[in-house]
Design a protein around this motif. Structure first.
Motif, mmCIF file in Angstrom:
data_model
loop_
_atom_site.group_PDB
_atom_site.id
_atom_site.type_symbol
_atom_site.label_atom_id
_atom_site.label_comp_id
_atom_site.label_asym_id
_atom_site.label_seq_id
_atom_site.Cartn_x
_atom_site.Cartn_y
_atom_site.Cartn_z
ATOM 1 N N LEU A 148 46.647 7.177 6.634
ATOM 2 C CA LEU A 148 45.136 6.948 6.350
ATOM 3 C C LEU A 148 44.515 8.114 7.144
ATOM 4 O O LEU A 148 43.540 8.641 6.467
ATOM 5 C CB LEU A 148 44.845 5.768 6.886
ATOM 6 N N VAL A 149 45.011 8.916 8.136
ATOM 7 C CA VAL A 149 44.194 9.951 8.787
ATOM 8 C C VAL A 149 44.432 11.049 7.661
ATOM 9 O O VAL A 149 43.206 11.812 7.466
ATOM 10 C CB VAL A 149 45.005 10.271 9.982
ATOM 11 N N LEU A 150 45.556 11.446 7.270
ATOM 12 C CA LEU A 150 45.739 12.333 6.391
ATOM 13 C C LEU A 150 44.811 12.194 5.214
ATOM 14 O O LEU A 150 44.194 13.308 4.411
ATOM 15 C CB LEU A 150 47.123 12.869 5.973
ATOM 16 N N GLU A 151 44.739 11.099 4.596
ATOM 17 C CA GLU A 151 43.930 10.818 3.433
ATOM 18 C C GLU A 151 42.391 11.000 3.647
ATOM 19 O O GLU A 151 41.743 11.627 2.835
ATOM 20 C CB GLU A 151 44.066 9.403 3.005
ATOM 21 N N LEU A 152 41.899 10.432 4.770
ATOM 22 C CA LEU A 152 40.630 10.720 5.178
ATOM 23 C C LEU A 152 40.343 12.233 5.421
ATOM 24 O O LEU A 152 39.337 12.906 5.025
ATOM 25 C CB LEU A 152 40.221 9.650 6.492
ATOM 26 N N GLU A 153 41.176 13.143 6.121
ATOM 27 C CA GLU A 153 41.183 14.435 6.205
ATOM 28 C C GLU A 153 40.928 15.226 4.965
ATOM 29 O O GLU A 153 40.167 15.996 4.795
ATOM 30 C CB GLU A 153 42.333 14.815 7.073
ATOM 31 N N THR A 154 41.690 14.738 3.794
ATOM 32 C CA THR A 154 41.653 15.442 2.691
ATOM 33 C C THR A 154 40.547 15.111 2.036
ATOM 34 O O THR A 154 39.404 16.010 1.371
ATOM 35 C CB THR A 154 42.792 14.896 1.759
ATOM 36 N N VAL A 155 39.740 13.825 1.995
ATOM 37 C CA VAL A 155 38.263 13.436 1.581
ATOM 38 C C VAL A 155 37.398 14.565 2.525
ATOM 39 O O VAL A 155 36.669 15.052 1.851
ATOM 40 C CB VAL A 155 38.035 12.277 1.984
ATOM 41 N N ILE A 156 37.509 14.784 3.557
ATOM 42 C CA ILE A 156 36.458 15.364 4.472
ATOM 43 C C ILE A 156 36.815 16.593 4.079
ATOM 44 O O ILE A 156 35.457 17.695 4.077
ATOM 45 C CB ILE A 156 36.701 15.061 6.108
ATOM 46 N N TYR A 157 37.950 17.358 3.769
ATOM 47 C CA TYR A 157 37.866 18.778 3.269
ATOM 48 C C TYR A 157 36.868 19.077 1.940
ATOM 49 O O TYR A 157 36.221 19.919 1.886
ATOM 50 C CB TYR A 157 39.422 19.139 2.995
ATOM 51 N N PHE A 158 37.355 18.018 1.244
ATOM 52 C CA PHE A 158 36.445 18.405 -0.165
ATOM 53 C C PHE A 158 35.010 18.009 -0.156
ATOM 54 O O PHE A 158 34.259 18.659 -0.755
ATOM 55 C CB PHE A 158 37.186 17.553 -1.210
ATOM 56 N N VAL A 159 34.668 17.210 0.932
ATOM 57 C CA VAL A 159 33.277 16.731 1.060
ATOM 58 C C VAL A 159 32.481 18.074 1.624
ATOM 59 O O VAL A 159 31.643 18.589 0.964
ATOM 60 C CB VAL A 159 33.031 15.607 1.967
ATOM 61 N N ASN A 160 33.258 18.617 2.593
ATOM 62 C CA ASN A 160 32.672 20.118 3.004
ATOM 63 C C ASN A 160 32.864 20.973 2.153
ATOM 64 O O ASN A 160 31.950 21.776 2.063
ATOM 65 C CB ASN A 160 33.668 20.319 4.446
ATOM 66 N N THR A 161 33.690 21.186 1.271
ATOM 67 C CA THR A 161 33.748 22.165 0.262
ATOM 68 C C THR A 161 32.574 22.185 -0.885
ATOM 69 O O THR A 161 32.014 23.117 -1.073
ATOM 70 C CB THR A 161 35.350 22.283 -0.592
ATOM 71 N N LEU A 162 32.383 20.976 -1.011
ATOM 72 C CA LEU A 162 31.269 20.503 -1.904
ATOM 73 C C LEU A 162 29.744 21.099 -1.227
ATOM 74 O O LEU A 162 29.058 21.513 -1.806
ATOM 75 C CB LEU A 162 31.165 19.324 -2.471
ATOM 76 N N GLU A 163 29.674 20.622 -0.084
ATOM 77 C CA GLU A 163 28.551 20.916 0.521
ATOM 78 C C GLU A 163 28.263 22.488 0.773
ATOM 79 O O GLU A 163 27.288 23.074 0.700
ATOM 80 C CB GLU A 163 28.531 20.423 2.042
#
Length: 210
Positions: A190-205
């Protein structure tokens, strides 16, 4: 033809989409309808169906009720699937309490833990001692297990369950489990999955700021 996990995952998504379309009053559907509902191409839908011998009619498409029944059979949803949860802490307890499993034909029949304070032999889903797990798996013919233990215990738990008869494991422990035995292991971090989501959110920002 080798069947990969992505194909099986898509079958589950097709099934969910078919239930939604059926609720909207559809009786027959075409591959285009299913593709639009799931977010894949119509050719992908037809290819996945052809692997399992599912065919439609060029003019009438697929009968939804029959298609759902076929997918249920492929996914083993035409019979109750029994499973146990090992490690009854936050994630494990949440999985035991999750009502959606029953709806999908999955029956969590017991939980196991090393903490005596968690034991509850006579509750709806009994929580039992780890010492009893091998005997329980054999007696109740359990083929599916969900591991939600700390990482330090997960590999040992895997070995015990597999040697007792389990053939499929969903692993929530923060470690990638491996074995030479003939079985299926799906590792969920779950941590890795959430980190992946965080990465792409930050990339969009970052893109928006350019």
């Amino acid at each position: 033809m080798k069947i990969n996990r992505q194909c099986i995952t898509r079958l589950g998504r097709y099934r969910n989409a078919l239930h939604r379309l059926e609720a909207l009053g559809f009786v027959n559907v075409f591959s285009d309808n299913i593709a639009d509902a799931v977010g894949v191409t119509a050719s992908c839908v037809r290819k996945d169906f052809s692997i399992f011998g599912i065919s439609g009619n060029k003019r009438g498409g697929y009968a939804i009720a029959g298609l759902i029944a076929q997918i249920n059979h492929i996914l083993g949803k035409d019979e109750i699937q029994k499973a146990i949860v090992i490690g009854v802490r936050n994630i494990g307890q949440a999985l035991i309490n999750y009502p959606g499993f029953v709806k999908e034909g999955i029956n969590i029949v017991a939980g196991f833990d090393i903490d005596p304070s968690k034991y509850s032999q006579y509750s709806d889903v009994p929580i039992l001692a780890m010492d009893n797990i091998g005997e329980y798996i054999k007696e109740h013919k359990i083929k599916l297990a969900i591991i939600a233990t700390p990482d330090i215990a997960a590999q040992q738990v895997l070995d015990i369950t597999l040697s007792s008869g389990v053939r499929g494991v969903l692993n929530f422990a923060p470690i990638r489990l491996k074995t030479k035995r003939d079985c299926v292991i799906s590792n969920v971090n779950l941590v890795l999955e959430l980190e992946t989501v965080i990465y792409f959110v930050n990339t969009l920002e970052k893109k928006r700021k350019i």
